[in-house]
Write a protein that holds these residues in place. Sequence first.
Motif, PDB file in Angstrom:
ATOM      1  N   ARG A  50       0.829  -1.199   0.000  1.00  0.00           N
ATOM      2  CA  ARG A  50       0.000   0.000   0.000  1.00  0.00           C
ATOM      3  C   ARG A  50       0.871   1.260   0.000  1.00  0.00           C
ATOM      4  O   ARG A  50       0.628   2.200  -0.762  1.00  0.00           O
ATOM      5  CB  ARG A  50      -0.930   0.004   1.213  1.00  0.00           C
ATOM      6  CG  ARG A  50      -1.912   1.187   1.192  1.00  0.00           C
ATOM      7  CD  ARG A  50      -2.627   1.357   2.508  1.00  0.00           C
ATOM      8  NE  ARG A  50      -1.644   1.729   3.524  1.00  0.00           N
ATOM      9  CZ  ARG A  50      -1.605   1.222   4.742  1.00  0.00           C
ATOM     10  NH1 ARG A  50      -2.458   0.304   5.115  1.00  0.00           N
ATOM     11  NH2 ARG A  50      -0.695   1.625   5.599  1.00  0.00           N
ATOM     12  N   ASP A  51       1.911   1.274   0.829  1.00  0.00           N
ATOM     13  CA  ASP A  51       2.813   2.435   0.875  1.00  0.00           C
ATOM     14  C   ASP A  51       3.501   2.651  -0.460  1.00  0.00           C
ATOM     15  O   ASP A  51       3.636   3.788  -0.928  1.00  0.00           O
ATOM     16  CB  ASP A  51       3.857   2.244   1.976  1.00  0.00           C
ATOM     17  CG  ASP A  51       3.259   2.290   3.370  1.00  0.00           C
ATOM     18  OD1 ASP A  51       2.107   2.742   3.517  1.00  0.00           O
ATOM     19  OD2 ASP A  51       3.943   1.858   4.314  1.00  0.00           O
ATOM     20  N   SER A  53       2.354   1.783  -3.416  1.00  0.00           N
ATOM     21  CA  SER A  53       1.355   2.274  -4.369  1.00  0.00           C
ATOM     22  C   SER A  53       1.072   3.759  -4.170  1.00  0.00           C
ATOM     23  O   SER A  53       0.943   4.505  -5.142  1.00  0.00           O
ATOM     24  CB  SER A  53       0.048   1.483  -4.216  1.00  0.00           C
ATOM     25  OG  SER A  53       0.229   0.150  -4.588  1.00  0.00           O
ATOM     26  N   VAL A  54       0.986   4.182  -2.920  1.00  0.00           N
ATOM     27  CA  VAL A  54       0.754   5.601  -2.626  1.00  0.00           C
ATOM     28  C   VAL A  54       1.934   6.432  -3.117  1.00  0.00           C
ATOM     29  O   VAL A  54       1.748   7.491  -3.737  1.00  0.00           O
ATOM     30  CB  VAL A  54       0.506   5.819  -1.115  1.00  0.00           C
ATOM     31  CG1 VAL A  54       0.560   7.286  -0.751  1.00  0.00           C
ATOM     32  CG2 VAL A  54      -0.833   5.227  -0.714  1.00  0.00           C
ATOM     33  N   THR A  57       1.809   6.716  -6.918  1.00  0.00           N
ATOM     34  CA  THR A  57       0.752   7.641  -7.351  1.00  0.00           C
ATOM     35  C   THR A  57       1.167   9.088  -7.127  1.00  0.00           C
ATOM     36  O   THR A  57       0.958   9.945  -8.003  1.00  0.00           O
ATOM     37  CB  THR A  57      -0.555   7.343  -6.593  1.00  0.00           C
ATOM     38  OG1 THR A  57      -0.925   5.986  -6.832  1.00  0.00           O
ATOM     39  CG2 THR A  57      -1.669   8.255  -7.047  1.00  0.00           C
ATOM     40  N   LEU A  58       1.768   9.385  -5.988  1.00  0.00           N
ATOM     41  CA  LEU A  58       2.217  10.754  -5.722  1.00  0.00           C
ATOM     42  C   LEU A  58       3.311  11.173  -6.703  1.00  0.00           C
ATOM     43  O   LEU A  58       3.317  12.321  -7.185  1.00  0.00           O
ATOM     44  CB  LEU A  58       2.728  10.873  -4.286  1.00  0.00           C
ATOM     45  CG  LEU A  58       1.666  10.773  -3.189  1.00  0.00           C
ATOM     46  CD1 LEU A  58       2.326  10.741  -1.814  1.00  0.00           C
ATOM     47  CD2 LEU A  58       0.690  11.930  -3.284  1.00  0.00           C
TER      48      LEU A  58
END
Length: 84
Positions: A50-51, A53-54, A57-58
């Motif tokens: 999850r980290d 992926s975030v 995206t950023l």
Amino acid sequence: MNILKNIKQQKDENGFTLIEVLVAIVILSVGLLGMAALSVGIAQSNRSSRDFSVATTLAQDKMEEIRSLSYSDVLDEPKAPCSG
């Protein structure tokens, strides 16, 4: 003769001994502990995925923002003051 028949009947009884039950409990405990450790590892992997992926995206959003600027806008950006 009756005593021998009683002894044979006692030996032929169906059921589990205490040792068999204890061995089964140990085997089940080891299996359950292994599954618990596996679920903890899966939770940690999900968190790191999850980290990642975030962060991806950023980074993509920032790249799109930079690409949308014209060359003159990049040159006209105020520069951060130099500390020194």
